[in-house]
Write a protein that holds these residues in place. Sequence first.
Motif, PDB file in Angstrom:
ATOM      1  N   VAL A 139       0.870  -1.701   0.173  1.00 49.89           N
ATOM      2  CA  VAL A 139       0.227  -0.057  -0.120  1.00 49.89           C
ATOM      3  C   VAL A 139       0.745   0.797  -0.132  1.00 49.89           C
ATOM      4  CG1 VAL A 139      -1.697   1.528   1.088  1.00 49.89           C
ATOM      5  CG2 VAL A 139      -2.024  -1.307   0.853  1.00 49.89           C
ATOM      6  N   SER A 140       0.700   2.662  -1.106  1.00 45.20           N
ATOM      7  CA  SER A 140       1.730   3.132  -0.288  1.00 45.20           C
ATOM      8  C   SER A 140       0.401   4.548  -1.288  1.00 45.20           C
ATOM      9  CB  SER A 140       1.829   3.330  -2.123  1.00 45.20           C
ATOM     10  OG  SER A 140       3.159   2.397  -2.176  1.00 45.20           O
ATOM     11  N   PHE A 141       0.863   5.986  -0.276  1.00 49.68           N
ATOM     12  CA  PHE A 141      -0.345   7.244   0.030  1.00 49.68           C
ATOM     13  C   PHE A 141       0.285   7.810  -0.198  1.00 49.68           C
ATOM     14  CE2 PHE A 141      -2.824   9.942   2.455  1.00 49.68           C
ATOM     15  CZ  PHE A 141      -3.418   9.457   1.904  1.00 49.68           C
ATOM     16  N   ASP A 142       0.378   9.061  -1.095  1.00 50.21           N
ATOM     17  CA  ASP A 142       1.188  10.170  -1.110  1.00 50.21           C
ATOM     18  C   ASP A 142       0.147  11.175  -0.922  1.00 50.21           C
ATOM     19  OD1 ASP A 142      -0.828  10.699  -3.471  1.00 50.21           O
ATOM     20  OD2 ASP A 142       0.120  10.606  -5.326  1.00 50.21           O
ATOM     21  N   GLY A 143      -0.963  10.985   0.148  1.00 54.25           N
ATOM     22  CA  GLY A 143      -1.644  12.280   0.025  1.00 54.25           C
ATOM     23  C   GLY A 143      -2.844  12.041  -0.284  1.00 54.25           C
ATOM     24  N   GLU A 144      -2.947  11.977  -1.484  1.00 51.15           N
ATOM     25  CA  GLU A 144      -3.936  12.591  -2.012  1.00 51.15           C
ATOM     26  C   GLU A 144      -4.865  10.884  -2.960  1.00 51.15           C
ATOM     27  OE1 GLU A 144      -2.520  15.416  -5.886  1.00 51.15           O
ATOM     28  OE2 GLU A 144      -2.409  16.669  -4.047  1.00 51.15           O
ATOM     29  N   ARG A 145      -3.720   9.654  -3.159  1.00 60.59           N
ATOM     30  CA  ARG A 145      -4.243   8.887  -3.404  1.00 60.59           C
ATOM     31  C   ARG A 145      -3.402   8.155  -2.841  1.00 60.59           C
ATOM     32  NH1 ARG A 145      -3.348  12.978  -7.302  1.00 60.59           N
ATOM     33  NH2 ARG A 145      -0.658  11.397  -7.084  1.00 60.59           N
ATOM     34  N   VAL A 146      -4.320   6.816  -2.703  1.00 61.66           N
ATOM     35  CA  VAL A 146      -4.492   5.131  -2.357  1.00 61.66           C
ATOM     36  C   VAL A 146      -3.819   4.385  -3.412  1.00 61.66           C
ATOM     37  CG1 VAL A 146      -5.082   3.467  -0.369  1.00 61.66           C
ATOM     38  CG2 VAL A 146      -5.646   5.638   0.259  1.00 61.66           C
ATOM     39  N   GLN A 147      -2.724   3.404  -3.493  1.00 59.08           N
ATOM     40  CA  GLN A 147      -2.522   2.274  -4.238  1.00 59.08           C
ATOM     41  C   GLN A 147      -2.361   1.262  -3.261  1.00 59.08           C
ATOM     42  OE1 GLN A 147       0.063   3.804  -7.823  1.00 59.08           O
ATOM     43  NE2 GLN A 147       1.624   1.930  -7.196  1.00 59.08           N
ATOM     44  N   LEU A 148      -2.792   0.120  -4.146  1.00 56.51           N
ATOM     45  CA  LEU A 148      -2.889  -1.365  -3.660  1.00 56.51           C
ATOM     46  C   LEU A 148      -2.486  -2.167  -5.091  1.00 56.51           C
ATOM     47  CD1 LEU A 148      -6.039  -0.192  -2.527  1.00 56.51           C
ATOM     48  CD2 LEU A 148      -5.368  -1.466  -0.944  1.00 56.51           C
ATOM     49  N   GLU A 149      -0.903  -2.787  -4.183  1.00 55.47           N
ATOM     50  CA  GLU A 149      -0.734  -3.692  -5.706  1.00 55.47           C
ATOM     51  C   GLU A 149      -0.132  -5.116  -4.681  1.00 55.47           C
ATOM     52  OE1 GLU A 149       3.323  -1.824  -7.311  1.00 55.47           O
ATOM     53  OE2 GLU A 149       2.802  -0.506  -5.778  1.00 55.47           O
ATOM     54  N   TRP A 150      -0.926  -6.135  -5.368  1.00 56.15           N
ATOM     55  CA  TRP A 150      -0.885  -7.384  -5.226  1.00 56.15           C
ATOM     56  C   TRP A 150       0.236  -8.173  -5.565  1.00 56.15           C
ATOM     57  CZ3 TRP A 150      -4.722  -6.291  -2.079  1.00 56.15           C
ATOM     58  CH2 TRP A 150      -5.458  -5.303  -2.406  1.00 56.15           C
ATOM     59  N   ASN A 151       0.925  -9.206  -4.741  1.00 51.56           N
ATOM     60  CA  ASN A 151       1.780 -10.334  -4.543  1.00 51.56           C
ATOM     61  C   ASN A 151       1.265 -11.601  -5.106  1.00 51.56           C
ATOM     62  OD1 ASN A 151       1.896 -11.075  -2.437  1.00 51.56           O
ATOM     63  ND2 ASN A 151       2.932  -9.817  -1.188  1.00 51.56           N
ATOM     64  N   TRP A 152       2.560 -12.299  -5.224  1.00 53.16           N
ATOM     65  CA  TRP A 152       1.811 -13.358  -4.984  1.00 53.16           C
ATOM     66  C   TRP A 152       0.604 -13.992  -4.510  1.00 53.16           C
ATOM     67  CZ3 TRP A 152       3.701 -18.056  -2.324  1.00 53.16           C
ATOM     68  CH2 TRP A 152       4.564 -18.184  -2.080  1.00 53.16           C
ATOM     69  N   LYS A 153       1.350 -14.550  -3.253  1.00 51.43           N
ATOM     70  CA  LYS A 153      -0.373 -14.263  -2.205  1.00 51.43           C
ATOM     71  C   LYS A 153      -1.047 -13.920  -2.060  1.00 51.43           C
ATOM     72  CE  LYS A 153       3.321 -13.546   0.272  1.00 51.43           C
ATOM     73  NZ  LYS A 153       4.704 -13.157   0.726  1.00 51.43           N
ATOM     74  N   ALA A 154      -2.095 -13.245  -3.301  1.00 57.13           N
ATOM     75  CA  ALA A 154      -3.312 -12.831  -3.345  1.00 57.13           C
ATOM     76  C   ALA A 154      -3.873 -13.978  -3.677  1.00 57.13           C
ATOM     77  CB  ALA A 154      -3.197 -10.526  -3.734  1.00 57.13           C
ATOM     78  N   GLU A 155      -5.200 -13.470  -2.964  1.00 54.40           N
ATOM     79  CA  GLU A 155      -5.921 -14.135  -4.473  1.00 54.40           C
ATOM     80  C   GLU A 155      -6.916 -13.694  -5.175  1.00 54.40           C
ATOM     81  OE1 GLU A 155      -7.751 -17.341  -2.761  1.00 54.40           O
ATOM     82  OE2 GLU A 155      -6.606 -17.397  -1.098  1.00 54.40           O
ATOM     83  N   GLU A 156      -7.267 -14.969  -6.364  1.00 58.33           N
ATOM     84  CA  GLU A 156      -7.550 -14.305  -7.326  1.00 58.33           C
ATOM     85  C   GLU A 156      -8.831 -13.173  -7.234  1.00 58.33           C
ATOM     86  OE1 GLU A 156      -9.324 -16.082 -11.290  1.00 58.33           O
ATOM     87  OE2 GLU A 156      -9.142 -17.005 -10.251  1.00 58.33           O
TER      88      GLU A 156
END
Length: 288
Positions: A139-156
Amino acid sequence: MAEILQKDGTWAFDGDALRLTPGRDKGVSLLRGTLGELVLPLEALAGISFERGRRAGRLRLRLRDGADPLLLATGGRLAEPHDPYRLVVEPDRYGVAEYLVDEVRTALTLDRVPADPVDAYLLPGPAVPLSVAAGDGKVSFDGERVQLEWNWKAEEAKTSVGTRTLALADVVGVEWWPSLRLQNGFLRFTVRGAPAKVPPKYDPNAVELWGFRKDPLMALVAAAVQARLPHPAAAVRAEQAPLVAPAADDGDHDVLLRRLRELGDLHRSGVLTDEEFTRAKRAVLDRM
């Protein structure tokens, strides 16, 4: 100045603010070390206490409800190693700890600081940009946007959606839960217009946490987002007042126009839902 220095950290009080600096000992949690130094204005404090123990004592701070976005986002669920408002005190420093407590309590009394809740944040929350990888995503947050990126352990259910980018204006809530025993934790964002909540394991607006070392850092992301959302007290005021136009003569169009602008601001910031905004606007227009 009252000050106590310990392996766990340093607390210093100058009469106006309490400065909390985490220690550099290897036993200090990753969350506290990453959060860094906190400066708490006197008006943010509701109380302070010290508990003696055989091997170690504990200094504990109580903040006024609503003052700290970290406490709001975590709901008081930070365990002691990660709680920045607790300090482990060695037996030979018990006297210093009790002196610090007396000084803070005296200042609270002299300044007549109330212990009741506040309707605005008195602490700024963690600095941004902020990025944490734990559990099944990053999870990344720059003050205006939240970004969620998934790794290989995440569900489909998550990987099929791909990287998620949430505008802060679309986020209406955030919550963090730690892993407890066999129950996984999570960091979840409540998004305007999203379907009913699903388990964090399958929710593309949530990161599932499994109890590893970096999990508590997700609480910092939650706090940074919480600090930039409307204060919960503002939402309560909006719920209580939107249908009642300000006291004014029916002919005072300037007041009513100003009220319309205020309602528009509350709607754009997410405090008012579409339905609440429509009803409130109708009430003002009726008076015009």
